[in-house]
Design a protein around this motif. Sequence first.
Motif, mmCIF file in Angstrom:
data_model
loop_
_atom_site.group_PDB
_atom_site.id
_atom_site.type_symbol
_atom_site.label_atom_id
_atom_site.label_comp_id
_atom_site.label_asym_id
_atom_site.label_seq_id
_atom_site.Cartn_x
_atom_site.Cartn_y
_atom_site.Cartn_z
ATOM 1 N N THR A 28 -0.589 -9.900 -10.633
ATOM 2 C CA THR A 28 -1.901 -9.563 -10.120
ATOM 3 C C THR A 28 -2.924 -10.596 -10.572
ATOM 4 O O THR A 28 -3.087 -10.823 -11.766
ATOM 5 C CB THR A 28 -2.325 -8.175 -10.634
ATOM 6 O OG1 THR A 28 -1.258 -7.257 -10.415
ATOM 7 C CG2 THR A 28 -3.578 -7.691 -9.944
ATOM 8 N N TYR B 181 -3.152 -6.385 -0.783
ATOM 9 C CA TYR B 181 -3.385 -5.028 -1.271
ATOM 10 C C TYR B 181 -4.848 -4.841 -1.654
ATOM 11 O O TYR B 181 -5.632 -5.796 -1.714
ATOM 12 C CB TYR B 181 -2.477 -4.745 -2.469
ATOM 13 C CG TYR B 181 -2.682 -5.710 -3.619
ATOM 14 C CD1 TYR B 181 -3.496 -5.377 -4.686
ATOM 15 C CD2 TYR B 181 -2.072 -6.962 -3.617
ATOM 16 C CE1 TYR B 181 -3.701 -6.269 -5.725
ATOM 17 C CE2 TYR B 181 -2.263 -7.856 -4.654
ATOM 18 C CZ TYR B 181 -3.087 -7.501 -5.712
ATOM 19 O OH TYR B 181 -3.291 -8.384 -6.741
ATOM 20 N N ASP B 182 -5.197 -3.598 -1.936
ATOM 21 C CA ASP B 182 -6.538 -3.263 -2.410
ATOM 22 C C ASP B 182 -6.618 -3.628 -3.886
ATOM 23 O O ASP B 182 -6.036 -2.957 -4.735
ATOM 24 C CB ASP B 182 -6.813 -1.778 -2.201
ATOM 25 C CG ASP B 182 -8.204 -1.362 -2.664
ATOM 26 O OD1 ASP B 182 -8.897 -2.149 -3.356
ATOM 27 O OD2 ASP B 182 -8.606 -0.233 -2.333
ATOM 28 N N ARG B 183 -7.329 -4.678 -4.191
ATOM 29 C CA ARG B 183 -7.369 -5.201 -5.558
ATOM 30 C C ARG B 183 -8.035 -4.251 -6.546
ATOM 31 O O ARG B 183 -7.855 -4.390 -7.746
ATOM 32 C CB ARG B 183 -8.060 -6.552 -5.584
ATOM 33 C CG ARG B 183 -9.524 -6.463 -5.236
ATOM 34 C CD ARG B 183 -10.137 -7.833 -5.165
ATOM 35 N NE ARG B 183 -11.541 -7.716 -4.808
ATOM 36 C CZ ARG B 183 -12.470 -8.497 -5.257
ATOM 37 N NH1 ARG B 183 -12.166 -9.475 -6.078
ATOM 38 N NH2 ARG B 183 -13.705 -8.334 -4.889
ATOM 39 N N ASN B 184 -8.803 -3.305 -6.062
ATOM 40 C CA ASN B 184 -9.467 -2.357 -6.960
ATOM 41 C C ASN B 184 -8.567 -1.195 -7.358
ATOM 42 O O ASN B 184 -8.927 -0.431 -8.256
ATOM 43 C CB ASN B 184 -10.740 -1.821 -6.303
ATOM 44 C CG ASN B 184 -11.749 -2.920 -6.066
ATOM 45 O OD1 ASN B 184 -11.991 -3.751 -6.933
ATOM 46 N ND2 ASN B 184 -12.310 -2.955 -4.870
ATOM 47 N N GLN B 185 -7.418 -1.044 -6.677
ATOM 48 C CA GLN B 185 -6.568 0.104 -6.966
ATOM 49 C C GLN B 185 -5.141 -0.259 -7.365
ATOM 50 O O GLN B 185 -4.565 0.387 -8.217
ATOM 51 C CB GLN B 185 -6.532 1.042 -5.759
ATOM 52 C CG GLN B 185 -7.876 1.627 -5.441
ATOM 53 C CD GLN B 185 -7.777 2.720 -4.403
ATOM 54 O OE1 GLN B 185 -6.721 3.258 -4.157
ATOM 55 N NE2 GLN B 185 -8.898 3.046 -3.796
ATOM 56 N N TYR C 230 1.125 4.514 -8.631
ATOM 57 C CA TYR C 230 1.522 4.283 -7.238
ATOM 58 C C TYR C 230 3.023 4.090 -7.077
ATOM 59 O O TYR C 230 3.575 4.367 -6.005
ATOM 60 C CB TYR C 230 0.778 3.077 -6.661
ATOM 61 C CG TYR C 230 -0.682 3.352 -6.434
ATOM 62 C CD1 TYR C 230 -1.092 4.172 -5.385
ATOM 63 C CD2 TYR C 230 -1.642 2.805 -7.261
ATOM 64 C CE1 TYR C 230 -2.434 4.430 -5.169
ATOM 65 C CE2 TYR C 230 -2.989 3.059 -7.054
ATOM 66 C CZ TYR C 230 -3.380 3.876 -6.016
ATOM 67 O OH TYR C 230 -4.708 4.135 -5.800
ATOM 68 N N GLY D 237 -6.266 -9.627 -4.671
ATOM 69 C CA GLY D 237 -5.663 -8.788 -3.640
ATOM 70 C C GLY D 237 -4.841 -9.572 -2.635
ATOM 71 O O GLY D 237 -4.420 -9.046 -1.611
ATOM 72 N N ARG D 238 -4.598 -10.829 -2.926
ATOM 73 C CA ARG D 238 -3.798 -11.719 -2.074
ATOM 74 C C ARG D 238 -2.979 -12.586 -3.017
ATOM 75 O O ARG D 238 -3.378 -13.690 -3.372
ATOM 76 C CB ARG D 238 -4.687 -12.623 -1.214
ATOM 77 C CG ARG D 238 -5.727 -11.917 -0.391
ATOM 78 C CD ARG D 238 -5.122 -11.414 0.904
ATOM 79 N NE ARG D 238 -6.092 -10.837 1.805
ATOM 80 C CZ ARG D 238 -6.435 -9.569 1.824
ATOM 81 N NH1 ARG D 238 -5.937 -8.733 0.940
ATOM 82 N NH2 ARG D 238 -7.286 -9.099 2.712
ATOM 83 N N THR E 18 0.833 -1.196 0.000
ATOM 84 C CA THR E 18 0.000 0.000 0.000
ATOM 85 C C THR E 18 0.869 1.248 0.000
ATOM 86 O O THR E 18 2.097 1.164 0.070
ATOM 87 C CB THR E 18 -0.953 -0.011 1.215
ATOM 88 O OG1 THR E 18 -1.890 1.055 1.084
ATOM 89 C CG2 THR E 18 -0.196 0.127 2.533
#
Length: 172
Positions: free
Chosen positions: A90, A62-66, A114, A94-95, A38
């Motif tokens: 990916t 992590y946030d899978r949408n971002q 990011y 998110g894991r 993150t």
Amino acid sequence: MGLNRGLLLAAMALLFAASLLPEAAAVRYTVGGNKGWTQGVNYTIWAQDKKFYHDDWLFFVYDRNQMNILEVNKTDYESCNTDHPLHNWTTGAGRDVVPLNVTKTFYFVSGKGYCYGGMKVAIHVEKGAPPPAVSAVKSNSPLSLPSALRSSVFIPAVFAAAAAWDSLLMLL
């Protein structure tokens, strides 16, 4: 029949002895520790005190949408260029787990801008973990073996010797 029994016992003793030998186990590292993958984490500092070895694993949370996890080369890592990743790790959950199955330096970045905020990490993977250290145990008796030595060498050796002796007796 007796010869086969003796060989079987010897083989079992050797397998038992081998199972007691110390082994290096693969380690799963959660990237970023309890903060995960993150913003606001200095991944260089997170990785600097860790030793990564062949067959270890990286676990990205992590946030899978971002965010995402892209493996890039060193040049793209330094410039945060995500146009041509070597591998996109990916999966959308998110894991994600990345096996460190090659001895090299891996370069991971998060795309979507990011990376420029510091979401990147370089992981240097070494050949193999050293075997666990055996610490000596102090004893009052000069003939006493340290307990670590007794459990990892002496006892299996006794079993192997007994099986070999039994096999020899079966041959006579």
